[in-house]
Design a protein around this motif. Structure first.
Motif, PDB file in Angstrom:
ATOM      1  N   PHE A 503       7.405  13.345  -3.701  1.00 32.39           N
ATOM      2  CA  PHE A 503       8.171  13.981  -4.782  1.00 32.39           C
ATOM      3  C   PHE A 503       7.270  15.002  -5.478  1.00 32.39           C
ATOM      4  O   PHE A 503       6.206  14.657  -6.007  1.00 32.39           O
ATOM      5  CB  PHE A 503       8.640  12.937  -5.795  1.00 32.39           C
ATOM      6  CG  PHE A 503      10.013  12.393  -5.539  1.00 32.39           C
ATOM      7  CD1 PHE A 503      11.108  12.856  -6.249  1.00 32.39           C
ATOM      8  CD2 PHE A 503      10.211  11.418  -4.572  1.00 32.39           C
ATOM      9  CE1 PHE A 503      12.376  12.344  -6.021  1.00 32.39           C
ATOM     10  CE2 PHE A 503      11.471  10.900  -4.332  1.00 32.39           C
ATOM     11  CZ  PHE A 503      12.567  11.368  -5.057  1.00 32.39           C
ATOM     12  N   THR A 504       7.704  16.250  -5.497  1.00 34.96           N
ATOM     13  CA  THR A 504       6.971  17.288  -6.221  1.00 34.96           C
ATOM     14  C   THR A 504       7.369  17.268  -7.688  1.00 34.96           C
ATOM     15  O   THR A 504       8.327  16.585  -8.082  1.00 34.96           O
ATOM     16  CB  THR A 504       7.271  18.670  -5.636  1.00 34.96           C
ATOM     17  OG1 THR A 504       8.669  18.973  -5.870  1.00 34.96           O
ATOM     18  CG2 THR A 504       6.978  18.720  -4.139  1.00 34.96           C
ATOM     19  N   ASP A 505       6.666  18.043  -8.495  1.00 39.11           N
ATOM     20  CA  ASP A 505       7.035  18.163  -9.908  1.00 39.11           C
ATOM     21  C   ASP A 505       8.449  18.715 -10.056  1.00 39.11           C
ATOM     22  O   ASP A 505       9.207  18.293 -10.941  1.00 39.11           O
ATOM     23  CB  ASP A 505       6.037  19.059 -10.644  1.00 39.11           C
ATOM     24  CG  ASP A 505       4.684  18.391 -10.839  1.00 39.11           C
ATOM     25  OD1 ASP A 505       4.611  17.142 -10.739  1.00 39.11           O
ATOM     26  OD2 ASP A 505       3.700  19.116 -11.089  1.00 39.11           O
ATOM     27  N   ALA A 506       8.806  19.672  -9.191  1.00 37.84           N
ATOM     28  CA  ALA A 506      10.150  20.251  -9.250  1.00 37.84           C
ATOM     29  C   ALA A 506      11.204  19.210  -8.874  1.00 37.84           C
ATOM     30  O   ALA A 506      12.274  19.139  -9.503  1.00 37.84           O
ATOM     31  CB  ALA A 506      10.241  21.457  -8.313  1.00 37.84           C
ATOM     32  N   ASP A 507      10.911  18.394  -7.851  1.00 39.66           N
ATOM     33  CA  ASP A 507      11.835  17.319  -7.468  1.00 39.66           C
ATOM     34  C   ASP A 507      12.031  16.346  -8.625  1.00 39.66           C
ATOM     35  O   ASP A 507      13.156  15.965  -8.960  1.00 39.66           O
ATOM     36  CB  ASP A 507      11.296  16.542  -6.256  1.00 39.66           C
ATOM     37  CG  ASP A 507      11.224  17.371  -4.998  1.00 39.66           C
ATOM     38  OD1 ASP A 507      12.088  18.249  -4.815  1.00 39.66           O
ATOM     39  OD2 ASP A 507      10.306  17.138  -4.188  1.00 39.66           O
ATOM     40  N   PHE A 508      10.910  15.961  -9.227  1.00 38.85           N
ATOM     41  CA  PHE A 508      11.027  14.982 -10.302  1.00 38.85           C
ATOM     42  C   PHE A 508      11.749  15.566 -11.509  1.00 38.85           C
ATOM     43  O   PHE A 508      12.512  14.867 -12.188  1.00 38.85           O
ATOM     44  CB  PHE A 508       9.658  14.454 -10.728  1.00 38.85           C
ATOM     45  CG  PHE A 508       9.783  13.406 -11.790  1.00 38.85           C
ATOM     46  CD1 PHE A 508      10.138  12.111 -11.455  1.00 38.85           C
ATOM     47  CD2 PHE A 508       9.608  13.717 -13.130  1.00 38.85           C
ATOM     48  CE1 PHE A 508      10.310  11.147 -12.432  1.00 38.85           C
ATOM     49  CE2 PHE A 508       9.781  12.763 -14.114  1.00 38.85           C
ATOM     50  CZ  PHE A 508      10.127  11.470 -13.765  1.00 38.85           C
ATOM     51  N   ALA A 509      11.533  16.841 -11.799  1.00 42.94           N
ATOM     52  CA  ALA A 509      12.225  17.482 -12.922  1.00 42.94           C
ATOM     53  C   ALA A 509      13.739  17.391 -12.737  1.00 42.94           C
ATOM     54  O   ALA A 509      14.485  17.176 -13.703  1.00 42.94           O
ATOM     55  CB  ALA A 509      11.787  18.935 -13.051  1.00 42.94           C
ATOM     56  N   GLU A 510      14.194  17.526 -11.492  1.00 39.65           N
ATOM     57  CA  GLU A 510      15.634  17.422 -11.227  1.00 39.65           C
ATOM     58  C   GLU A 510      16.118  15.988 -11.400  1.00 39.65           C
ATOM     59  O   GLU A 510      17.210  15.750 -11.934  1.00 39.65           O
ATOM     60  CB  GLU A 510      15.930  17.914  -9.808  1.00 39.65           C
ATOM     61  CG  GLU A 510      17.409  17.978  -9.464  1.00 39.65           C
ATOM     62  CD  GLU A 510      18.214  18.932 -10.340  1.00 39.65           C
ATOM     63  OE1 GLU A 510      19.420  18.665 -10.569  1.00 39.65           O
ATOM     64  OE2 GLU A 510      17.634  19.935 -10.808  1.00 39.65           O
ATOM     65  N   VAL A 511      15.314  15.021 -10.953  1.00 39.49           N
ATOM     66  CA  VAL A 511      15.669  13.616 -11.155  1.00 39.49           C
ATOM     67  C   VAL A 511      15.753  13.301 -12.652  1.00 39.49           C
ATOM     68  O   VAL A 511      16.686  12.644 -13.116  1.00 39.49           O
ATOM     69  CB  VAL A 511      14.646  12.687 -10.471  1.00 39.49           C
ATOM     70  CG1 VAL A 511      14.876  11.231 -10.873  1.00 39.49           C
ATOM     71  CG2 VAL A 511      14.739  12.838  -8.953  1.00 39.49           C
ATOM     72  N   GLU A 512      14.764  13.758 -13.410  1.00 41.58           N
ATOM     73  CA  GLU A 512      14.767  13.534 -14.856  1.00 41.58           C
ATOM     74  C   GLU A 512      16.012  14.132 -15.502  1.00 41.58           C
ATOM     75  O   GLU A 512      16.662  13.494 -16.337  1.00 41.58           O
ATOM     76  CB  GLU A 512      13.516  14.149 -15.473  1.00 41.58           C
ATOM     77  CG  GLU A 512      13.438  13.993 -16.999  1.00 41.58           C
ATOM     78  CD  GLU A 512      12.233  14.699 -17.591  1.00 41.58           C
ATOM     79  OE1 GLU A 512      12.428  15.497 -18.513  1.00 41.58           O
ATOM     80  OE2 GLU A 512      11.115  14.435 -17.125  1.00 41.58           O
ATOM     81  N   LYS A 513      16.359  15.328 -15.109  1.00 37.09           N
ATOM     82  CA  LYS A 513      17.545  16.008 -15.647  1.00 37.09           C
ATOM     83  C   LYS A 513      18.802  15.180 -15.380  1.00 37.09           C
ATOM     84  O   LYS A 513      19.638  14.991 -16.270  1.00 37.09           O
ATOM     85  CB  LYS A 513      17.660  17.388 -15.007  1.00 37.09           C
ATOM     86  CG  LYS A 513      18.914  18.162 -15.373  1.00 37.09           C
ATOM     87  CD  LYS A 513      18.940  19.492 -14.607  1.00 37.09           C
ATOM     88  CE  LYS A 513      20.273  20.222 -14.831  1.00 37.09           C
ATOM     89  NZ  LYS A 513      20.327  21.482 -14.030  1.00 37.09           N
ATOM     90  N   ARG A 514      18.940  14.673 -14.165  1.00 41.16           N
ATOM     91  CA  ARG A 514      20.127  13.902 -13.805  1.00 41.16           C
ATOM     92  C   ARG A 514      20.132  12.539 -14.500  1.00 41.16           C
ATOM     93  O   ARG A 514      21.197  12.047 -14.904  1.00 41.16           O
ATOM     94  CB  ARG A 514      20.188  13.735 -12.287  1.00 41.16           C
ATOM     95  CG  ARG A 514      20.338  15.056 -11.552  1.00 41.16           C
ATOM     96  CD  ARG A 514      20.455  14.867 -10.056  1.00 41.16           C
ATOM     97  NE  ARG A 514      20.485  16.152  -9.360  1.00 41.16           N
ATOM     98  CZ  ARG A 514      21.020  16.353  -8.170  1.00 41.16           C
ATOM     99  NH1 ARG A 514      21.584  15.339  -7.527  1.00 41.16           N
ATOM    100  NH2 ARG A 514      20.993  17.548  -7.606  1.00 41.16           N
ATOM    101  N   PHE A 515      18.966  11.922 -14.613  1.00 38.79           N
ATOM    102  CA  PHE A 515      18.854  10.640 -15.306  1.00 38.79           C
ATOM    103  C   PHE A 515      19.325  10.775 -16.749  1.00 38.79           C
ATOM    104  O   PHE A 515      20.136   9.976 -17.241  1.00 38.79           O
ATOM    105  CB  PHE A 515      17.396  10.181 -15.248  1.00 38.79           C
ATOM    106  CG  PHE A 515      17.143   8.827 -15.857  1.00 38.79           C
ATOM    107  CD1 PHE A 515      17.047   7.702 -15.070  1.00 38.79           C
ATOM    108  CD2 PHE A 515      16.959   8.675 -17.236  1.00 38.79           C
ATOM    109  CE1 PHE A 515      16.791   6.451 -15.628  1.00 38.79           C
ATOM    110  CE2 PHE A 515      16.703   7.447 -17.802  1.00 38.79           C
ATOM    111  CZ  PHE A 515      16.627   6.320 -16.992  1.00 38.79           C
ATOM    112  N   VAL A 516      18.829  11.782 -17.438  1.00 37.33           N
ATOM    113  CA  VAL A 516      19.187  11.993 -18.843  1.00 37.33           C
ATOM    114  C   VAL A 516      20.668  12.334 -18.981  1.00 37.33           C
ATOM    115  O   VAL A 516      21.359  11.830 -19.879  1.00 37.33           O
ATOM    116  CB  VAL A 516      18.304  13.099 -19.466  1.00 37.33           C
ATOM    117  CG1 VAL A 516      18.816  13.483 -20.855  1.00 37.33           C
ATOM    118  CG2 VAL A 516      16.852  12.643 -19.537  1.00 37.33           C
TER     119      VAL A 516
END
Length: 554
Positions: A503-516
């Motif tokens: 998981f890259t930082d960009a991948d995780f940023a998208e996961v965080e966005k969807r989680f929130v």
């Protein structure tokens, strides 16, 4: 007639009997005190309680106001539930149909469908929020289902997927090319086996290995060998730890027959160390390092989310201290210390938990991650513990063998995995690993706090669990909002997120966005409403009342 002699004899016998009995009673009491105080630490009691719990389910409006929500909130929840059901029916139509059909003959699916949420709510969820069990492809950190929906993969293939699906596909593909000349010839070894043994011994720091079909089988053999060489009967496992589904390591709920040679003790406890120091019947101690995230608690799953009391907290220093104390006592008492790294192996360090915590075990078990995801279990151990026979007793053996234990395709895929792992460039993936994943967890928690959302995450590196900060009976609904936002979860829902390390930082940023976004939607839909006076204790009391009413039909 002189009766003093018989009386003295009886008195002496009583004293002798007491001398024999009292130490046994004392040892038994010490053993009881070393168990965790919860049902998790008392296997027999947990089974008795499980048999007493009656089934009941909610219906109608009660389904949406089990926590006493006012009518407007219950209506908002109801509308949101069926809106979500409509979205699931449209988006996952093909996969849901395939899952429903397969479940008629696949008992695994029947179980996971029934135990995805607390049983009081299960029927309505199964009918309306059924999920697809079928995936068609994977790429990078995503998976695509049979309906064409793309998800970020947070399942981690139950711990197997450490380095990403593409990595394992390459291992399997290259391994297949090397194995196809020999094919499925069993009994003999593919030439690559010798190199695999050398590398695994090097990684584990131990002398010998044996191959098995699964992690469960590997743990079974490790325990069997420990008993064989120590000539002792009992194993110690810790409350809440999972070591596979075989009987001796699953003494509580889920095992129809209670084992009699298993002690389930509290982790990180001086009372446990005292038991290990004083008893003479303990052959081995099993440690699952994943328990460092939630010591003495069962593996978290949303089916147990009856309130918001689930917690997790990883303290590396404290757990390291505990393992060192455990190592010292086991060495002193000749007890075999076994690290079960079937789940966590190669995720936190190239040398596993032994390297990460700086503690050496006598035996270590690994699982499928070692063979590119193909079925395998491996036992690594000291030379004197791995021997299955005695030179001076030819009929005294410790038998273990399996037809598929060294399947050529598994062995060549394993060699591909180990070759990549040994590369200095590849091993750089571990540099700053904790800092990366701890930072990501902290960033998500800060975002949730900023948005006033009652969810937080706890983590051990890339293994996460979701916690809830306000009392609620509906936290289990969060998994369905996350899936609707394109996050793939295993059947335990928010109990465990397992990120692959690619998981890259960009991948995780998208996961965080969807989680929130999922949490915000769930909050707007009223699922986290609660009266100011509601507590987790009050919720549990309410559930107890519901059970009693159901039990006595009142």
């Amino acid at each position: 007639m002189d009766t003093s002699l018989p009386i003295l004899s009886l008195s002496a016998a009583a004293v002798a009997g007491a001398a024999v009995t009292f130490p046994k009673i004392k040892a038994r009491l010490e053993l009881s005190r070393a168990k965790h105080r919860s049902l998790t630490g008392h296997s027999k009691m947990s089974k008795r309680v499980a048999r007493l719990l009656p089934f009941y389910e909610f219906s109608g409006d009660q389904y949406f106001n089990a926590d006493g929500a006012p009518q407007d909130v219950a209506t908002r929840r109801k509308n949101a539930f069926f809106a979500l059901a409509k979205l699931y029916a449209e988006r996952y139509a093909k996969g849901r149909a395939m899952t429903a059909e397969a479940a008629t003959g696949l008992s695994d699916l029947q179980f996971t469908r029934a135990y995805r949420v607390p049983f009081q709510f299960s029927s309505l969820v199964q009918k309306n929020l059924g999920t697809s069990a079928f995936m068609a492809s994977s790429s990078g950190v995503t998976v695509t289902d049979v309906d064409g929906n793309v998800f970020y993969d947070l399942t981690g293939s139950y711990g197997v997927n450490v380095f990403g699906n593409d990595f394992y596909k390459e291992c399997i593909e290259e391994g297949e090319k090397r194995a196809k000349t020999l094919g499925p010839v069993l009994g003999s070894f593919h030439p690559v086996v010798a190199e695999n043994v050398r590398r695994i011994c090097e990684i584990s720091g131990l002398d010998e290995v044996s191959f098995h079909m699964s992690g469960t089988e590997a743990v079974m053999q490790a325990v069997r060998l420990a008993r064989y060489h120590t000539r002792r009967t009992h194993l110690v496992r810790f409350a809440g730890a999972y070591h596979g589904w075989w009987g001796d390591v699953q003494p509580g709920v889920g095992n129809p027959v209670s084992p009699h040679e298993t002690y389930t003790l509290a982790e990180m406890s001086e009372k446990t160390l005292h038991v290990l120091r004083t008893r003479r019947d303990i052959a081995c101690v099993l440690v699952n390092p994943l328990q460092a995230l939630h010591p003495n608690a069962n593996a978290p799953g949303d089916s147990a989310l009856v309130d918001s009391s689930r917690t997790s907290h990883f303290d590396r220093d404290a757990y390291t201290t505990w393992l060192k104390e455990l190592r010292e006592v086991c060495t002193m008492r000749g007890i075999v210390l076994i690290f079960d790294e079937v789940f966590l192996g190669f995720r936190i360090a190239a040398g596993g938990a032994q390297e990460y915590f700086g503690v050496r075990a006598d035996m270590v078990t690994y699982g499928k991650s070692l063979a590119g995801g193909l079925p395998i279990g491996v036992v690594c151990g000291k030379k004197e513990l791995m021997r299955r026979f005695r030179d001076d007793r030819p009929a005294d053996v410790c038998f273990a063998r399996g037809t598929f234990n060294s399947h050529p395709y598994v062995m060549t895929a394993m060699d591909e995995f180990l070759s990549r792992l040994s590369s200095p460039n590849f091993r750089s993936i571990y540099d700053g690993l904790d800092a990366t994943w701890n930072g990501r967890a902290a960033a998500l928690n800060a975002r949730c706090e900023q948005e006033n959302l009652p969810v937080r995450v706890g983590n051990l590196s890339s293994v996460w669990t979701v916690q809830y900060t306000e009392p609620s009976r509906y936290n289990w609904m969060f998994q369905y909002y996350l899936r609707a936002k394109g996050l793939a979860l295993s059947w335990v829902g928010t109990g465990r997120f397992i990120f692959s390390l690619n998981f890259t930082d960009a991948d995780f940023a998208e996961v965080e966005k969807r989680f929130v976004a999922a949490a915000e939607k769930m909050k707007r839909d009223g699922w986290w409403w609660h009266p100011p006076t509601l507590t987790n204790k009050a919720i549990r009391r309410q559930i107890l009342k519901e059970m009693l009413r159901s039990k006595f039909k009142r």
